[in-house]
Design a protein around this motif. Structure first.
Motif, PDB file in Angstrom:
ATOM      1  N   GLY A 222      41.391 -72.424 -32.684  1.00  0.00           N
ATOM      2  CA  GLY A 222      42.562 -71.615 -32.353  1.00  0.00           C
ATOM      3  C   GLY A 222      43.681 -71.823 -33.350  1.00  0.00           C
TER       4      GLY A 222
ATOM      5  N   ASP B  44      47.950 -71.048 -33.764  1.00  0.00           N
ATOM      6  CA  ASP B  44      49.163 -70.603 -33.074  1.00  0.00           C
ATOM      7  C   ASP B  44      50.390 -71.084 -33.833  1.00  0.00           C
ATOM      8  OD1 ASP B  44      50.992 -69.609 -31.265  1.00  0.00           O
ATOM      9  OD2 ASP B  44      50.729 -71.236 -29.813  1.00  0.00           O
ATOM     10  N   ARG B  45      51.031 -70.173 -34.566  1.00  0.00           N
ATOM     11  CA  ARG B  45      52.299 -70.422 -35.247  1.00  0.00           C
ATOM     12  C   ARG B  45      52.289 -71.713 -36.066  1.00  0.00           C
ATOM     13  NH1 ARG B  45      55.796 -69.677 -29.862  1.00  0.00           N
ATOM     14  NH2 ARG B  45      53.942 -70.770 -29.144  1.00  0.00           N
TER      15      ARG B  45
ATOM     16  N   TYR C   4      47.129 -75.771 -35.462  1.00  0.00           N
ATOM     17  CA  TYR C   4      45.707 -75.458 -35.404  1.00  0.00           C
ATOM     18  C   TYR C   4      45.013 -76.362 -34.385  1.00  0.00           C
ATOM     19  CZ  TYR C   4      47.005 -73.202 -39.744  1.00  0.00           C
ATOM     20  OH  TYR C   4      47.640 -72.420 -40.686  1.00  0.00           O
TER      21      TYR C   4
ATOM     22  N   CYS D 253      40.321 -69.037 -37.611  1.00  0.00           N
ATOM     23  CA  CYS D 253      39.393 -69.438 -36.554  1.00  0.00           C
ATOM     24  C   CYS D 253      37.962 -69.433 -37.105  1.00  0.00           C
ATOM     25  CB  CYS D 253      39.514 -68.458 -35.387  1.00  0.00           C
ATOM     26  SG  CYS D 253      39.019 -69.122 -33.814  1.00  0.00           S
TER      27      CYS D 253
ATOM     28  N   THR E 131      46.283 -62.005 -28.007  1.00  0.00           N
ATOM     29  CA  THR E 131      47.267 -62.024 -29.087  1.00  0.00           C
ATOM     30  C   THR E 131      46.838 -62.866 -30.277  1.00  0.00           C
ATOM     31  OG1 THR E 131      48.387 -63.881 -28.007  1.00  0.00           O
ATOM     32  CG2 THR E 131      49.176 -61.640 -27.489  1.00  0.00           C
ATOM     33  N   SER E 132      45.772 -63.623 -30.143  1.00  0.00           N
ATOM     34  CA  SER E 132      45.295 -64.432 -31.258  1.00  0.00           C
ATOM     35  C   SER E 132      43.802 -64.671 -31.089  1.00  0.00           C
ATOM     36  CB  SER E 132      46.032 -65.774 -31.304  1.00  0.00           C
ATOM     37  OG  SER E 132      45.807 -66.512 -30.121  1.00  0.00           O
TER      38      SER E 132
ATOM     39  N   VAL F 234      40.424 -66.753 -30.836  1.00  0.00           N
ATOM     40  CA  VAL F 234      40.105 -68.062 -30.259  1.00  0.00           C
ATOM     41  C   VAL F 234      38.592 -68.207 -30.167  1.00  0.00           C
ATOM     42  CG1 VAL F 234      40.263 -67.165 -27.898  1.00  0.00           C
ATOM     43  CG2 VAL F 234      40.496 -69.615 -28.302  1.00  0.00           C
TER      44      VAL F 234
END
Length: 372
Positions: free
Chosen positions: A40, A42-43, A46, A75, A273-274, A276
């Protein structure tokens, strides 16, 4: 004796940097680095899985090292990590290397955008999730995904959802002859057990409160699972096709957010939104592969794909094009193009399918060559 007052004659230049030893560009080898799987992003943080399938398996949080500022970690990447890799709360490791990728799935915003975006790395199968209705299937999007997958060296699986709303025959006849595997799923009402009610908000007419009253399950789910076991598969599809719903059914603890299809526009709303990576369990709950869920897309640009490779994604047309004259552009109106002869010689029951294939290829070709 009086103290001498300093003036400009006493000024001395500092030693020139040109004669000094330059700063070394050598970086530490990090021979003690551990290897992890990126599950994953996220901003700038990791999520990594270390010691996969071992008793010491653990999830940690990491950031990129300064020397990787210009390198994108996505990812599916296998990376080398140093620092605190215990995975305890408040710890943060450091990614120092990206291992060589076996495949890279890319897309651009459109066919003229020079900036390519890496979606995932090291996947060996692209699963194109398409609804048969609500929203209507978009064959152009399917064709673009097929081209991108073949360019990345990946296999393709077309997963057609919502077969309880429309027939899948026409799409199967369009893609199975060119070597694309097709699996068809439908929603089955299951009010007795209540199974499957969570995560089905993207079914038309169902939101989170409706779903509690009307439960659904996906069939045949095991047919889909059989195509995914033992592989790393990335799921791609535009919003509202039921992609996150399918993921929630395959991986019960995924809890991927789902949405509602707009009754006016027929389009879905972005809920994932991302990207995974999720571990796929088999029927007994044992690890059986990986599925990577990605955010819904509304465009799939192919500016990164060489024009010469476009035809290779259309196996049936590639064979026909062998009879084209040298230098044939294969575009609409190209003199003596064998694709036109192939269309004219179509049996009546194949004419519509062949026409759709050639038109789709020529649309992609025209967009890539700037002739539209």
């Amino acid at each position: 004796m009086a103290r001498r007052v300093r003036d400009e004659s006493d000024f001395r230049d500092r030693a020139s940097n040109k004669n000094s030893r330059p700063r070394t560009k050598q970086r530490p080898q990090h021979e003690d680095a551990e290897t992890g799987l990126v599950t994953g992003v996220d901003r700038g943080r990791y999520t990594l899985l270390l010691d996969e399938d071992q008793p010491s398996e653990r999830t940690i949080l990491a950031m990129k090292a300064r020397e990787l500022t210009r390198n994108r970690v996505v990812c599916g990447d296998r990376v080398d990590i140093v620092g605190d890799t215990t995975g305890e709360d408040g710890t943060l490791a450091r990614i120092v290397r990206i291992q060589e990728r076996t495949s890279t799935l890319r897309r651009t915003a459109d066919d003229t955008d020079p900036y390519e975006r890496i979606i995932v790395a090291n996947a060996d199968q692209l699963v194109i999730v398409t609804a048969l209705a609500q929203p209507e299937p978009r064959t152009r999007m399917i064709d673009r995904c097929v081209v991108a997958a073949y360019d990345a060296g990946m296999d393709v699986l077309l997963c057609l959802t919502k077969a309880d709303l429309a027939d899948a025959t026409s799409l199967r006849e369009l893609y199975e002859p060119i070597g694309v595997k097709v699996v068809v799923t439908r929603r089955v009402h299951d009010s007795a057990t209540g199974a499957g009610h969570a995560g089905h908000g993207d079914e038309p007419g169902h939101n989170s409160s409706d779903a509690a009253e009307e439960a659904w399950r996906i069939e045949p789910l095991e047919a889909v699972r059989a195509e995914l076991e033992g592989r790393t598969s990335v799921l791609v599809g535009h919003s509202g096709v039921g992609k996150s719903t399918l993921v929630n059914a395959l991986v019960p603890d995924a809890y991927r957010a789902t949405g509602v299809v707009n009754d006016v526009t027929g389009r879905g709303r972005h809920t994932s939104t991302s990207a995974v990576a999720l571990r796929l369990p088999d029927a007994d709950g044992n690890p059986a592969g990986w599925v990577i869920d990605t955010p819904g897309v509304r465009s799939f640009g192919l500016a990164h794909v060489d024009v010469e490779n476009l035809l290779k994604a259309f196996d049936d047309l590639d064979v026909v094009a062998d009879d084209c004259p040298r230098g044939c552009t294969h575009l609409d109106g190209a003199p003596d193009c064998a694709l036109d002869d192939w269309l004219e010689a179509s049996p009546e029951d194949e004419k519509a399918a062949r026409t759709a294939r050639v038109e789709s290829f020529r649309r992609l070709l025209a967009a890539r060559t700037g002739t539209v």
